[in-house]
Write a protein that holds these residues in place. Structure first.
Motif, PDB file in Angstrom:
ATOM      1  N   ARG A   1       0.870  -1.177   0.000  1.00 47.38           N
ATOM      2  CA  ARG A   1       0.000   0.000   0.000  1.00 47.38           C
ATOM      3  C   ARG A   1       0.905   1.224   0.000  1.00 47.38           C
ATOM      4  NH1 ARG A   1      -3.339  -1.900   5.179  1.00 47.38           N
ATOM      5  NH2 ARG A   1      -4.557  -0.007   4.884  1.00 47.38           N
ATOM      6  N   ALA A   2       1.316   1.667  -1.172  1.00 46.44           N
ATOM      7  CA  ALA A   2       2.297   2.735  -1.314  1.00 46.44           C
ATOM      8  C   ALA A   2       1.795   4.011  -0.657  1.00 46.44           C
ATOM      9  CB  ALA A   2       2.591   2.981  -2.791  1.00 46.44           C
ATOM     10  N   GLY A   3       2.678   4.674   0.074  1.00 45.44           N
ATOM     11  CA  GLY A   3       2.362   5.947   0.696  1.00 45.44           C
ATOM     12  C   GLY A   3       1.778   5.850   2.083  1.00 45.44           C
ATOM     13  N   GLU A   4       1.277   4.679   2.476  1.00 40.65           N
ATOM     14  CA  GLU A   4       0.663   4.547   3.789  1.00 40.65           C
ATOM     15  C   GLU A   4       1.678   4.187   4.862  1.00 40.65           C
ATOM     16  OE1 GLU A   4      -2.541   1.807   3.447  1.00 40.65           O
ATOM     17  OE2 GLU A   4      -3.835   3.205   2.360  1.00 40.65           O
ATOM     18  N   PHE A   5       2.793   3.608   4.469  1.00 36.92           N
ATOM     19  CA  PHE A   5       3.885   3.323   5.385  1.00 36.92           C
ATOM     20  C   PHE A   5       5.146   4.023   4.880  1.00 36.92           C
ATOM     21  CE2 PHE A   5       1.116  -0.420   5.893  1.00 36.92           C
ATOM     22  CZ  PHE A   5       0.911  -0.369   7.259  1.00 36.92           C
TER      23      PHE A   5
ATOM     24  N   GLU B   1       6.599   4.981   9.918  1.00 38.68           N
ATOM     25  CA  GLU B   1       5.424   5.818  10.147  1.00 38.68           C
ATOM     26  C   GLU B   1       4.219   5.149   9.498  1.00 38.68           C
ATOM     27  OE1 GLU B   1       5.835   9.779   8.737  1.00 38.68           O
ATOM     28  OE2 GLU B   1       7.079  10.447  10.412  1.00 38.68           O
ATOM     29  N   ASP B   2       3.168   4.972  10.290  1.00 41.89           N
ATOM     30  CA  ASP B   2       1.947   4.322   9.820  1.00 41.89           C
ATOM     31  C   ASP B   2       0.892   5.391   9.548  1.00 41.89           C
ATOM     32  OD1 ASP B   2      -0.363   2.929   9.397  1.00 41.89           O
ATOM     33  OD2 ASP B   2      -0.186   1.640  11.155  1.00 41.89           O
ATOM     34  N   HIS B   3       0.555   5.574   8.253  1.00 41.25           N
ATOM     35  CA  HIS B   3      -0.452   6.565   7.850  1.00 41.25           C
ATOM     36  C   HIS B   3      -1.712   5.882   7.317  1.00 41.25           C
ATOM     37  CE1 HIS B   3       2.249  10.191   7.937  1.00 41.25           C
ATOM     38  NE2 HIS B   3       3.172   9.248   7.810  1.00 41.25           N
ATOM     39  N   THR B   4      -2.004   4.692   7.782  1.00 43.59           N
ATOM     40  CA  THR B   4      -3.129   3.936   7.226  1.00 43.59           C
ATOM     41  C   THR B   4      -4.482   4.496   7.633  1.00 43.59           C
ATOM     42  OG1 THR B   4      -2.955   2.403   9.092  1.00 43.59           O
ATOM     43  CG2 THR B   4      -1.817   1.793   7.049  1.00 43.59           C
ATOM     44  N   VAL B   5      -4.566   5.196   8.758  1.00 47.02           N
ATOM     45  CA  VAL B   5      -5.844   5.745   9.228  1.00 47.02           C
ATOM     46  C   VAL B   5      -5.884   7.230   8.927  1.00 47.02           C
ATOM     47  CG1 VAL B   5      -7.370   6.078  11.203  1.00 47.02           C
ATOM     48  CG2 VAL B   5      -5.978   4.002  11.035  1.00 47.02           C
ATOM     49  N   ALA B   6      -6.772   7.661   8.070  1.00 52.61           N
ATOM     50  CA  ALA B   6      -6.884   9.063   7.688  1.00 52.61           C
ATOM     51  C   ALA B   6      -7.386   9.895   8.869  1.00 52.61           C
ATOM     52  CB  ALA B   6      -7.832   9.204   6.505  1.00 52.61           C
ATOM     53  N   GLY B   7      -6.815  11.095   9.013  1.00 45.05           N
ATOM     54  CA  GLY B   7      -7.237  11.997  10.079  1.00 45.05           C
ATOM     55  C   GLY B   7      -6.613  11.716  11.425  1.00 45.05           C
ATOM     56  N   ARG B   8      -5.787  10.694  11.515  1.00 48.06           N
ATOM     57  CA  ARG B   8      -5.116  10.347  12.760  1.00 48.06           C
ATOM     58  C   ARG B   8      -3.626  10.643  12.625  1.00 48.06           C
ATOM     59  NH1 ARG B   8      -4.088   4.157  13.943  1.00 48.06           N
ATOM     60  NH2 ARG B   8      -2.538   4.662  12.334  1.00 48.06           N
ATOM     61  N   GLU B   9      -3.012  11.071  13.724  1.00 52.37           N
ATOM     62  CA  GLU B   9      -1.573  11.294  13.695  1.00 52.37           C
ATOM     63  C   GLU B   9      -0.853   9.989  13.377  1.00 52.37           C
ATOM     64  OE1 GLU B   9       2.064  12.869  16.611  1.00 52.37           O
ATOM     65  OE2 GLU B   9      -0.030  13.000  17.254  1.00 52.37           O
ATOM     66  N   ALA B  10       0.194  10.079  12.583  1.00 57.18           N
ATOM     67  CA  ALA B  10       0.939   8.884  12.196  1.00 57.18           C
ATOM     68  C   ALA B  10       1.465   8.157  13.429  1.00 57.18           C
ATOM     69  CB  ALA B  10       2.096   9.269  11.284  1.00 57.18           C
ATOM     70  N   VAL B  11       1.416   6.837  13.380  1.00 57.23           N
ATOM     71  CA  VAL B  11       1.901   6.002  14.476  1.00 57.23           C
ATOM     72  C   VAL B  11       3.331   5.581  14.156  1.00 57.23           C
ATOM     73  CG1 VAL B  11       1.583   3.861  15.756  1.00 57.23           C
ATOM     74  CG2 VAL B  11      -0.409   5.184  15.005  1.00 57.23           C
ATOM     75  N   ASN B  12       4.256   5.899  15.056  1.00 56.49           N
ATOM     76  CA  ASN B  12       5.673   5.587  14.860  1.00 56.49           C
ATOM     77  C   ASN B  12       6.056   4.344  15.644  1.00 56.49           C
ATOM     78  OD1 ASN B  12       6.958   8.061  13.349  1.00 56.49           O
ATOM     79  ND2 ASN B  12       5.543   8.924  14.855  1.00 56.49           N
TER      80      ASN B  12
END
Length: 371
Positions: free
Chosen positions: A26-30, A49-60
């Motif tokens: 899933r390009a761009g989400e990690f 950095e985990d950007h899989t959930v929109a509107g949530r701060e990235a999880v490191n």
């Protein structure tokens, strides 16, 4: 994001081949950074950095990525805090060190240095905080070739070097010479480095004192501190190997370039220079060696090299401000009833600074014409 590790080929030549890894389908989400290679387990260990959930701060988190090319987002090794950086694997592969911190701190405000014991499966079996805290800043943990953990801490009010033998039960870090100098830097980006091990007994380090970068050797056994005569005044991204060190170096009259220091002879030479065209910057190899000269506006204005002045920036922390440069004509201005002045210039490449020095240069030309 794709990762390209260079792996040795099966033949006996020195060639290497690049194999493309696709760590996430899933390009761009990690997003991945600050990687170190775990050769024994055929994997990378890095920050994700985990950007899989929109509107949530990235999880490191700290994750491991397999080097066999299989698509995976990574196996989480360490999680729970807001930020992570600097995963460093011990030489024997049994321990992993890393930095971590939480909101609202930045790493130069306060962070923690953790060391984890790796199990047979490569996961962190147990871990402990060995240095740092909300009021202590830690910078650049590194393992020595003989398995000791080195790091920079500002516990004394200055970013100084410390060495910790994690195998000992007392766990007390030893200062490698306390100085009123900064061996660390604000960690704005990953991969910053101010020191490296040339061998288990000797380190090459850069530090900032009175606003200028300097070089030195440190004997890790005797703690002997040996300054190195260095022309350059801005040193960053230092790395070392047996008998040499490399770094990005520059000064008021030398363009930033990649410089190699010979440990035995204490001599340095430029091996590569940066060439910028528009928004692109490329590295050009300097096969002839020597310094990489920069002919710019400051040569035409004929200014002297700036001095340095130390000023208090925050409690228990000093920062440096360059005072100067002083124009070459300043010593004769008093003869025209004018007072000699100093300008505070930080990064003289700024357009306004160039414009002001050129204006003053033209003023001097008018004064000499009227004499």
């Amino acid at each position: 994001m794709s990762i390209f590790p260079t792996l040795p080929t099966s033949d006996c030549t020195c060639r290497e081949t690049a194999r493309r890894l696709r760590p996430s389908p899933r390009a761009g989400e990690f997003r991945y950074a600050d990687a170190t290679i775990d050769q024994a387990r055929d994997r990378l260990i890095c920050v994700r950095e985990d950007h899989t959930v929109a509107g949530r701060e990235a999880v490191n988190t700290l994750v491991s990525l397999r080097l066999d090319g299989n698509e995976t987002s990574g196996e989480v090794l360490v999680s729970g805090n807001d930020f992570y950086s600097s995963p460093r694997l011990s030489p024997d592969g049994s321990r992993l060190a890393w930095l971590t911190w939480n909101h609202p701190n930045m790493p130069w405000d306060g962070c923690e240095l953790w060391v984890g014991q790796l199990g047979a499966d490569g996961r962190v079996a147990k871990s402990e905080c060995v240095a740092g805290g909300p009021e202590e800043s830690i910078f650049q943990p590194e393992w020595s070739p003989d398995g000791k953990l080195c790091f920079v801490s500002d516990r004394s009010g200055w970013w100084n070097l410390y060495l910790l033998n994690v195998a000992e039960t007392d766990g007390n870090a030893v200062a490698l010479g306390e100085m009123q100098a900064e061996f660390g830097m604000p960690q704005w980006v990953f991969g910053m480095s101010t020191y490296a091990f040339e061998s288990a007994e000797r380190m090459v380090c850069s530090y900032i004192q009175n606003g200028l970068s300097r070089l030195a050797f440190i004997d890790t056994g005797t703690r002997n501190f040996e300054p190195i005569d260095c022309f350059y005044a801005d040193l960053k991204y230092l790395r070392a190997g047996a008998g040499f060190a490399v770094m990005r170096a520059g000064s008021a009259t030398e363009a930033a370039s990649i410089v190699r220091l010979d440990v035995a002879t204490r001599t340095s030479r430029g091996i590569a220079s940066f060439q910028q065209s528009g928004n692109r910057c490329r590295l050009s190899l300097n096969t002839a060696g020597g310094r990489v000269s920069h002919r710019g506006w400051h040569d035409r204005a004929r200014i002297l090299l700036p001095g340095a002045k130390s000023r208090l920036c925050r409690p228990a922390r000093r920062a440096a401000a360059a005072v100067g440069p002083k124009p070459w004509w300043a010593h004769v201005r008093r003869g025209h009833g004018l007072e000699s002045q100093y300008s505070i210039l930080d990064q003289p490449r700024h357009r306004s600074a160039r414009r002001e020095l050129w204006r003053q240069h033209r003023l001097w030309r008018g004064l000499t014409a009227s004499v």
